[in-house]
Write a protein that holds these residues in place. Structure first.
Motif, mmCIF file in Angstrom:
data_model
loop_
_atom_site.group_PDB
_atom_site.id
_atom_site.type_symbol
_atom_site.label_atom_id
_atom_site.label_comp_id
_atom_site.label_asym_id
_atom_site.label_seq_id
_atom_site.Cartn_x
_atom_site.Cartn_y
_atom_site.Cartn_z
ATOM 1 N N SER A 237 -41.188 71.425 96.658
ATOM 2 C CA SER A 237 -40.989 72.317 97.807
ATOM 3 C C SER A 237 -39.556 72.829 97.835
ATOM 4 N N LEU A 244 -37.318 81.137 96.732
ATOM 5 C CA LEU A 244 -37.424 82.121 97.813
ATOM 6 C C LEU A 244 -36.043 82.630 98.213
ATOM 7 N N LEU A 247 -35.043 85.072 95.663
ATOM 8 C CA LEU A 247 -35.840 86.291 95.861
ATOM 9 C C LEU A 247 -35.257 87.106 97.015
ATOM 10 N N PHE A 252 -32.369 91.580 99.363
ATOM 11 C CA PHE A 252 -31.596 92.053 100.508
ATOM 12 C C PHE A 252 -30.130 92.300 100.142
ATOM 13 N N LEU B 32 -35.855 85.299 107.140
ATOM 14 C CA LEU B 32 -35.759 86.738 106.840
ATOM 15 C C LEU B 32 -34.780 87.415 107.798
ATOM 16 N N PHE B 155 -36.714 76.434 106.398
ATOM 17 C CA PHE B 155 -37.353 75.979 105.163
ATOM 18 C C PHE B 155 -38.077 74.653 105.391
ATOM 19 N N GLY B 159 -42.055 74.197 104.944
ATOM 20 C CA GLY B 159 -42.459 73.475 103.743
ATOM 21 C C GLY B 159 -42.944 72.056 103.944
ATOM 22 N N LEU B 181 -45.088 73.220 98.181
ATOM 23 C CA LEU B 181 -44.631 74.470 97.567
ATOM 24 C C LEU B 181 -45.544 75.625 97.969
ATOM 25 N N LEU B 184 -45.109 76.627 101.557
ATOM 26 C CA LEU B 184 -43.795 77.241 101.776
ATOM 27 C C LEU B 184 -43.805 78.714 101.355
ATOM 28 N N VAL B 185 -44.282 79.007 100.143
ATOM 29 C CA VAL B 185 -44.265 80.407 99.698
ATOM 30 C C VAL B 185 -45.245 81.236 100.524
ATOM 31 N N ALA B 188 -43.474 82.154 103.681
ATOM 32 C CA ALA B 188 -42.530 83.254 103.472
ATOM 33 C C ALA B 188 -43.270 84.585 103.440
ATOM 34 N N ASP B 211 -39.037 98.557 103.183
ATOM 35 C CA ASP B 211 -39.105 98.448 101.727
ATOM 36 C C ASP B 211 -38.654 97.074 101.256
ATOM 37 N N GLN B 212 -37.530 96.623 101.846
ATOM 38 C CA GLN B 212 -37.005 95.318 101.449
ATOM 39 C C GLN B 212 -37.991 94.207 101.780
ATOM 40 N N LEU B 213 -38.544 94.247 102.997
ATOM 41 C CA LEU B 213 -39.507 93.218 103.406
ATOM 42 C C LEU B 213 -40.755 93.267 102.536
ATOM 43 N N ARG B 215 -40.983 94.397 99.506
ATOM 44 C CA ARG B 215 -40.680 93.931 98.157
ATOM 45 C C ARG B 215 -40.593 92.391 98.133
ATOM 46 N N PHE B 216 -39.948 91.849 99.178
ATOM 47 C CA PHE B 216 -39.862 90.392 99.288
ATOM 48 C C PHE B 216 -41.268 89.784 99.361
ATOM 49 N N GLY B 219 -42.933 89.664 96.035
ATOM 50 C CA GLY B 219 -42.389 88.545 95.250
ATOM 51 C C GLY B 219 -42.975 87.221 95.705
ATOM 52 N N ALA B 220 -43.038 87.040 97.045
ATOM 53 C CA ALA B 220 -43.571 85.785 97.585
ATOM 54 C C ALA B 220 -45.042 85.631 97.217
ATOM 55 N N LEU B 223 -45.251 84.442 93.714
ATOM 56 C CA LEU B 223 -44.989 82.997 93.673
ATOM 57 C C LEU B 223 -46.192 82.211 94.191
#
Lengths: 270, 316
Positions: A237, A244, A247, A252, B32, B155, B159, B181, B184-185, B188, B211-213, B215-216, B219-220, B223
């Motif tokens: 974890s 994260l 990422l 950002f 975030l 976190f 998690g 894990l 947690l992802v 996010a 856009d940033q959120l 894109r994040f 990615g999440a 994962l």
């Protein structure tokens, strides 16, 4: 400090009379299921079916019969909390309600428990459950109140065949080992002890003599502590948290850097 | 037969499923918001504040859900203070004990961050908000310190829930080490989706921030796919519990509707500027939230339904 005390249950002499269940319920004032309107199991003489918050003893009826009903046998086993030397329930309990007593037994203090049920999922044997009357997790206390005044636990006292024996762990192990040797001498080669060995959760303070594989009795072959997963799970974890964070920083921070570089903009507070 | 099949269900059901979902969003939203707080532009301030409010609201709901789930709710404090000695109750090796302190600590930081946000926004004219120590919460230094420490608690909150399930003897939960894990992802990802949706609805998210959120979130979700594969691969013989309706829900609901479809939709929508109403992004985010909820439903209920042998009745 008294010696560690516990139960040795010789399943080969259990006759399934359920006197232990009744004695336990009476002494510990455990309520009836569903106010006495109990649903029969319908497929066995075993109507208790499982250990839970209001059944601290449960006589299992294992019926081994062929289709043509020839050469069958009954295996009966009075199940109870194992009072593990390394106890999963005690390990996870977040209120401190679960304690180890001076007799090396494991007791849930009903006045401290708030019913979070972490111990139920932690127990490798499925022993604990909520008592609907108290709203707390309950299980066999190995008659802690009786032990404190030098009495024998209610179930062991009631058992008419001495299938349930109470005493110091040291003495019980001697008796059990002698009994296994006797049974082997009589030709019952399947006789073995379950939980007497310290390899199993440090030794079960309630151990069994059984004559088949543990799974047949509904016992796990290799019970483990819940904490076996703690370090690996936490590390993975944490690794996820690092991934994260990277990422987030990549998404950002870079955008921000690009903008600052492009426009020469300054931070609002700078 | 896996040893975990011989155990009893703790009856953690809908309150706990909802808590795992809401708590994850709360923790993720705070993180975030903190990222935007550190690196965002002045135009993102309203979104930062929204993130902190979501965190505070989420942790408040979490506390209510957790307390309501106890058969003895009036004893919730027994997890913080040992009832018979009055001493603090903490066990570093018990995930539930760590989690209780994690929720409480997170609640404190979400409260402080939200208070700072309220001062910054200036929407309330209460005299108490003018008090110097409270005004200081909105200053850059203290705000970033709160954001940083609170993110660590975030976190922890997002998690520990998977670790809590793993540190048991129940089927599926204790058969893998990847649940922490995975949750947690997923937390996010659902938090990003939640902020996108609320940001669009409240009209506080700039196209850049969206856009940033987004894109994040992509990615999440990537994962999460990896974590899901690792989780399923590590289950061993216990995986058989998922052969059936639960597995179908996992594949169709969690992986399909909750990850692959939103990823495909966002790929097509890509730039937030290109789509004035952000309808596609909003739809994708709603699906992400649904997938996150279904993940927790499947993980918890597929294990709860198992009472394979407990009665010890077997015939040959």
């Amino acid at each position: 400090m008294p010696e560690p005390m516990g139960f040795y249950t010789d399943t080969t002499v259990c006759i399934g009379c359920k006197a232990c269940e009744v004695a336990c319920k009476e002494w510990n004032q455990l309520p009836a299921t569903n106010g006495g309107c109990h649903q029969m199991s319908g497929d066995s003489y075993d109507n208790t079916q499982r250990l839970d918050g209001i059944h601290w003893r449960h006589v299992k009826f294992i019926e081994q019969f062929a289709e043509n009903r020839e050469g069958g046998r009954w295996l009966m086993m009075s199940d109870v909390c194992k009072h593990c030397a390394h106890a999963g329930c005690l390990e996870v309990c977040p209120t401190g309600a679960i304690i180890r007593t001076e007799f090396d037994t494991v007791v849930i203090q009903s006045d401290a428990c708030n019913g979070c049920r972490d111990c139920i999922s932690a127990c490798p044997f499925g022993v604990i459950d909520i008592n609907p009357v108290s709203g707390t997790a309950e299980k066999c206390t190995l008659c802690y109140d009786r032990l404190q005044v030098g009495m024998v636990p209610a179930c062991a006292q009631a058992c008419p065949t001495q299938s349930i024996q109470f005493g110091t762990i040291r003495e019980l192990k001697q008796r059990a080992t002698a009994r296994v040797a006797q049974l082997h001498g009589l030709g019952e080669q399947r006789a073995r002890l379950y939980g007497a060995d310290e390899n199993m959760l440090g030794g079960l303070n309630s151990f069994y003599l059984i004559v088949d594989e543990p799974e047949v009795y509904g016992l796990p072959r290799d019970p483990k502590l819940p904490s076996r997963n703690l370090v690996r799970s936490s590390l993975l974890s944490t690794l996820g948290a690092v991934a994260l964070t990277l990422l987030g920083l990549a998404g950002f921070r870079h955008r921000r850097m690009e903008e600052v570089a492009a426009t020469g903009e300054r931070r609002p507070d700078a | 037969m896996p040893d975990t099949f011989f155990t009893a269900s703790p009856h953690w059901e809908w309150f706990i499923i909802l808590y795992f979902f809401v708590g994850g969003i709360a923790g993720g939203s705070f993180i975030l918001a903190a990222l935007l707080d550190f690196f965002g532009r002045p135009a993102d301030r309203a979104l930062v504040r929204l993130g902190y409010y979501v965190a505070l609201g989420g942790v408040a709901v979490s506390g209510i859900l957790l307390t309501a789930d106890l058969p003895r709710p009036e004893r919730f404090w027994h997890m913080l203070i040992e009832s018979n000695t009055g001493r603090p109750m903490f066990k570093a090796w018990s995930p539930m004990s760590v989690g209780v302190w994690g929720v409480s600590g997170f609640g404190l930081f979400a409260f402080l961050a939200s208070l700072g946000a309220v001062v910054e926004a200036g929407v309330f004219r209460w005299r108490v908000l003018g008090w110097a120590p409270i005004r200081a919460l909105a200053a850059r230094g203290p705000a970033l310190a709160i954001a940083g420490v609170g993110s660590l608690f975030g976190f922890l909150l997002a998690g520990y829930t998977g670790v809590l399930l793993a540190v048991s003897n129940r089927p599926i939960w204790a058969d893998s080490s990847f649940l922490g894990l995975l949750f947690l992802v997923s937390a996010a990802s659902t938090a990003a989706a939640c902020l996108i949706l609320l940001g669009i609805w409240r009209k506080v998210a700039s196209p850049t921030a969206l856009d940033q959120l987004a894109r994040f979130d992509r990615g999440a979700m990537g994962l999460e796919l990896v974590a899901l594969v690792l989780f399923l691969g590590s289950l061993g013989p216990a995986a058989r519990l998922l052969f059936g309706w639960w597995g179908l829900l996992l594949v169709v609901g969690v992986v399909g509707a909750g990850i692959l479809v939103p990823l495909a939709m966002e790929r097509r929508g890509r730039k937030a500027e290109a789509e004035p109403g952000h309808r596609r992004l909003a739809q994708a985010s709603a699906l992400v939230l649904l997938g996150g909820l279904l993940l927790r439903v499947v993980v918890i209920l597929s294990s709860n339904g198992t009472h394979v042998i407990g009665s010890g009745v077997s015939s040959r």
